[in-house]
Design a protein around this motif. Structure first.
Motif, mmCIF file in Angstrom:
data_model
loop_
_atom_site.group_PDB
_atom_site.id
_atom_site.type_symbol
_atom_site.label_atom_id
_atom_site.label_comp_id
_atom_site.label_asym_id
_atom_site.label_seq_id
_atom_site.Cartn_x
_atom_site.Cartn_y
_atom_site.Cartn_z
ATOM 1 N N GLN A 233 0.959 -1.083 0.096
ATOM 2 C CA GLN A 233 0.100 0.004 -0.123
ATOM 3 C C GLN A 233 0.958 1.155 0.020
ATOM 4 O OE1 GLN A 233 -2.709 -0.068 3.364
ATOM 5 N NE2 GLN A 233 -3.317 -2.225 2.826
ATOM 6 N N VAL A 234 1.995 1.261 0.823
ATOM 7 C CA VAL A 234 2.756 2.336 0.912
ATOM 8 C C VAL A 234 3.556 2.541 -0.446
ATOM 9 C CG1 VAL A 234 5.077 3.130 1.954
ATOM 10 C CG2 VAL A 234 3.355 2.084 3.520
ATOM 11 N N LEU A 235 3.876 1.616 -1.259
ATOM 12 C CA LEU A 235 4.365 1.857 -2.515
ATOM 13 C C LEU A 235 3.452 2.247 -3.507
ATOM 14 C CD1 LEU A 235 6.510 -1.660 -2.801
ATOM 15 C CD2 LEU A 235 7.303 0.638 -2.805
ATOM 16 N N LEU A 236 2.398 1.874 -3.508
ATOM 17 C CA LEU A 236 1.355 2.354 -4.634
ATOM 18 C C LEU A 236 1.025 3.846 -4.233
ATOM 19 C CD1 LEU A 236 -1.193 -0.694 -4.581
ATOM 20 C CD2 LEU A 236 0.168 0.264 -6.599
ATOM 21 N N MET A 237 0.818 4.100 -2.959
ATOM 22 C CA MET A 237 0.419 5.694 -2.588
ATOM 23 C C MET A 237 1.597 6.326 -2.896
ATOM 24 S SD MET A 237 -1.880 5.541 1.041
ATOM 25 C CE MET A 237 -0.828 4.437 2.152
ATOM 26 N N PRO B 13 -9.534 -6.246 -6.360
ATOM 27 C CA PRO B 13 -10.003 -4.962 -7.377
ATOM 28 C C PRO B 13 -9.374 -3.709 -6.891
ATOM 29 C CG PRO B 13 -11.662 -6.566 -6.997
ATOM 30 C CD PRO B 13 -10.516 -6.863 -6.119
ATOM 31 N N LYS B 14 -9.306 -3.467 -5.708
ATOM 32 C CA LYS B 14 -8.938 -2.118 -5.372
ATOM 33 C C LYS B 14 -7.330 -2.147 -5.509
ATOM 34 C CE LYS B 14 -10.059 -0.584 -1.010
ATOM 35 N NZ LYS B 14 -10.456 0.844 -1.187
ATOM 36 N N TYR B 15 -6.611 -3.054 -5.351
ATOM 37 C CA TYR B 15 -5.192 -2.856 -5.695
ATOM 38 C C TYR B 15 -5.011 -2.950 -7.334
ATOM 39 C CZ TYR B 15 -3.563 -4.177 -0.876
ATOM 40 O OH TYR B 15 -3.560 -3.951 0.540
ATOM 41 N N GLY B 16 -5.940 -3.487 -7.970
ATOM 42 C CA GLY B 16 -5.826 -3.366 -9.429
ATOM 43 C C GLY B 16 -6.033 -2.005 -9.948
ATOM 44 N N LEU B 17 -7.078 -1.404 -9.450
ATOM 45 C CA LEU B 17 -7.229 -0.029 -9.844
ATOM 46 C C LEU B 17 -6.125 1.000 -9.336
ATOM 47 C CD1 LEU B 17 -11.070 0.115 -8.999
ATOM 48 C CD2 LEU B 17 -10.137 0.561 -11.333
ATOM 49 N N TRP B 18 -5.581 0.751 -8.132
ATOM 50 C CA TRP B 18 -4.514 1.717 -7.722
ATOM 51 C C TRP B 18 -3.429 1.430 -8.625
ATOM 52 C CZ3 TRP B 18 -2.861 5.281 -4.160
ATOM 53 C CH2 TRP B 18 -4.078 5.740 -3.179
ATOM 54 N N LEU B 19 -2.908 0.212 -8.969
ATOM 55 C CA LEU B 19 -1.951 -0.043 -9.912
ATOM 56 C C LEU B 19 -2.064 0.698 -11.253
ATOM 57 C CD1 LEU B 19 0.669 -1.534 -10.496
ATOM 58 C CD2 LEU B 19 -0.549 -3.484 -10.999
ATOM 59 N N ALA B 20 -3.544 0.396 -11.700
ATOM 60 C CA ALA B 20 -3.714 1.149 -12.908
ATOM 61 C C ALA B 20 -3.608 2.325 -13.159
ATOM 62 C CB ALA B 20 -5.124 0.794 -13.466
ATOM 63 N N VAL C 218 -3.988 9.357 4.169
ATOM 64 C CA VAL C 218 -2.937 8.352 3.975
ATOM 65 C C VAL C 218 -3.090 7.188 4.778
ATOM 66 C CG1 VAL C 218 -0.507 7.775 4.356
ATOM 67 C CG2 VAL C 218 -1.303 9.635 2.528
ATOM 68 N N PRO C 219 -3.309 7.285 6.145
ATOM 69 C CA PRO C 219 -3.301 6.185 6.817
ATOM 70 C C PRO C 219 -4.810 5.325 6.721
ATOM 71 C CG PRO C 219 -2.939 8.145 8.352
ATOM 72 C CD PRO C 219 -3.308 8.459 7.154
ATOM 73 N N GLY C 220 -5.636 5.944 6.158
ATOM 74 C CA GLY C 220 -6.817 4.954 5.977
ATOM 75 C C GLY C 220 -7.211 4.956 4.112
ATOM 76 N N ALA C 221 -6.329 5.186 3.602
ATOM 77 C CA ALA C 221 -6.390 5.280 2.178
ATOM 78 C C ALA C 221 -6.930 4.005 1.530
ATOM 79 C CB ALA C 221 -5.341 5.895 1.324
ATOM 80 N N PHE C 222 -6.655 2.804 1.991
ATOM 81 C CA PHE C 222 -6.996 1.519 1.460
ATOM 82 C C PHE C 222 -8.215 0.932 2.395
ATOM 83 C CE2 PHE C 222 -3.262 1.876 -0.686
ATOM 84 C CZ PHE C 222 -3.441 1.309 -1.781
ATOM 85 N N ILE D 8 -8.542 6.227 -8.735
ATOM 86 C CA ILE D 8 -8.175 6.031 -7.346
ATOM 87 C C ILE D 8 -9.610 6.303 -6.528
ATOM 88 C CG2 ILE D 8 -7.178 7.023 -5.180
ATOM 89 C CD1 ILE D 8 -4.658 7.670 -7.096
ATOM 90 N N LEU D 9 -10.373 7.209 -7.142
ATOM 91 C CA LEU D 9 -11.676 7.440 -6.465
ATOM 92 C C LEU D 9 -12.585 6.247 -6.869
ATOM 93 C CD1 LEU D 9 -13.801 9.463 -5.500
ATOM 94 C CD2 LEU D 9 -14.289 10.091 -7.645
ATOM 95 N N ALA D 10 -12.276 5.439 -7.854
ATOM 96 C CA ALA D 10 -13.129 4.462 -8.134
ATOM 97 C C ALA D 10 -13.023 3.214 -7.347
ATOM 98 C CB ALA D 10 -13.054 3.860 -9.676
#
Length: 380
Positions: free
Chosen positions: A55-59, A159-166, A102-106, A149-151
């Motif tokens: 999560q830290v890496l993506l953010m 799916p959440k990680y996939g959208l962040w990576l996209a 940031v602390p609760g972004a995921f 990121i909003l989606a």
């Protein structure tokens, strides 16, 4: 019917010639403080749960992309007029929302992170369009990333990680969609702006030491000794970046007259290469916090990886930085990073002893580099 834009927005800004100084303004420094608070929040997340590293890496990837984008836009559109300064202050509000989320972004604050990022992206796009319409395509990709990121806030798990990576890939791919033409950069401003971020981030590593001692509940002699060694380690990284690399990097950029080539050097040297440099500082800060809290104990698991890997990442980032700008001394830094990683077994016995070993390795590396530099100067 032609749309008539306000004069303050429609103006085109000529790039500052290389022979003229473009200094970083106090507003930009103020802006950087808010950004580094955002990065500090990543340290807090990592120190609380080293399993949150993905999560830290993506953010960080998204956050760093947009911060670097602001370093570029203030290079092209210096915040000297009242309207531009108001834009910068509005962007700072967006960054503050991002930092708080940031602390609760995921988890529960994903939408808050996305809304803050949308403010950051929109303000940045409006500012850059004052300089060149070539930014329109990159504006679209940045906006697309923020919307992804909003989606992601409406999903969980894969799916959440996939959208962040996209979102990250869409943003990072934009220079290759847009091209590097039409984005002239002033070397002095680029070097100074990124240097300020690195020095503030290193300062946060000292704050992490203080928090670690506070968490220990008492100011013991071992804690003070470990804190001083932690300070020495941060000072060694400061020396490695500022005393040796940054000035030479600015000089190397100044020697390049082709704007496209210079832009690519900045992209690879000050954006991509600074990813491991800043991630290294974030990881080091999280590891130092744990090491100082329990100086005589072994440092295991994620804390050990953060401390050792953070220093190694910083050194390898400096190797990439030198490669991008054609600077010498890459082999020695690579060897130093590998030797730092080799100290991990020592940390499994005693964290303080490992810190001393890493400080010794950094010091010896810097001494060899200084000697090699003196020899090169003597031959000229």
């Amino acid at each position: 019917m032609n749309l008539r834009l306000p004069t303050w927005f429609a103006e085109r800004v000529a790039p500052v010639p290389d022979h003229e100084q473009l200094r970083v303004s106090t507003l930009e420094l103020f802006f950087d403080l808010v950004f580094v608070f955002t990065a500090t929040q990543l340290t807090v997340v990592l120190a609380a749960d080293f399993g949150s590293a993905p999560q830290v890496l993506l953010m960080f990837g998204v956050i760093w992309w947009m911060f670097a984008s602001y370093a570029w836009v203030t290079n092209a559109v210096p915040p000297v007029r009242a309207a531009r300064r108001l834009f910068m202050l509005l962007a700072m509000a967006g960054w503050l929302i991002v930092a708080l989320a940031v602390p609760g972004a995921f988890r529960e604050d994903g939408a808050g992170f996305a809304v803050g990022m949308l403010v950051v992206v929109v303000v940045h796009g409006l500012m850059y369009l004052q300089s060149t319409w070539r930014f329109l395509r990159m504006f679209a990709t940045n906006l697309g990333g923020a919307l992804l990121i909003l989606a992601a806030a409406g999903f969980s798990g894969a799916p959440k990680y996939g959208l962040w990576l996209a979102a990250l890939l869409v943003m990072w791919a934009s220079p290759y969609v847009t091209g590097q033409e039409g984005f002239p950069l002033h070397p002095g401003h680029v070097a100074e702006r990124h240097g300020l971020v690195v020095i503030i981030a290193l300062g946060e590593s000292i704050v992490a030491v203080a928090i670690g001692i506070e968490g220990n509940g008492r100011l013991s002699v071992p804690a003070i000794g470990t804190a001083l060694v932690g300070l020495a380690l941060s000072a060694g990284l400061w020396w490695a970046y500022f005393h040796i690399d940054l000035e030479r990097a600015e000089h190397a950029l100044t020697q390049v007259t082709d704007q496209v080539r210079r832009t690519r050097m900045v992209l690879f040297g000050f954006f991509y290469a600074h990813v491991p440099i800043l991630l290294g500082i974030i990881a080091l800060s999280a590891g130092l916090k744990k090491a100082v809290a329990h100086p005589g104990d072994p440092l295991t698991g994620g804390a050990q990886l953060a401390l050792t890997g953070g220093v190694a990442l910083f050194l390898l980032g400096s190797v990439a930085f030198r490669a991008a700008l054609g600077l010498p001394g890459r082999a020695l830094r690579t060897a130093a990073a590998l030797l730092v990683l080799a100290t991990m077994p020592v940390g499994l016995v005693n964290a303080a002893i490992q810190l001393v070993l890493m400080v010794a390795l950094i010091s010896v590396t810097l001494a060899f580099e200084e000697r090699a530099r003196s020899r090169r100067v003597a031959r000229v």
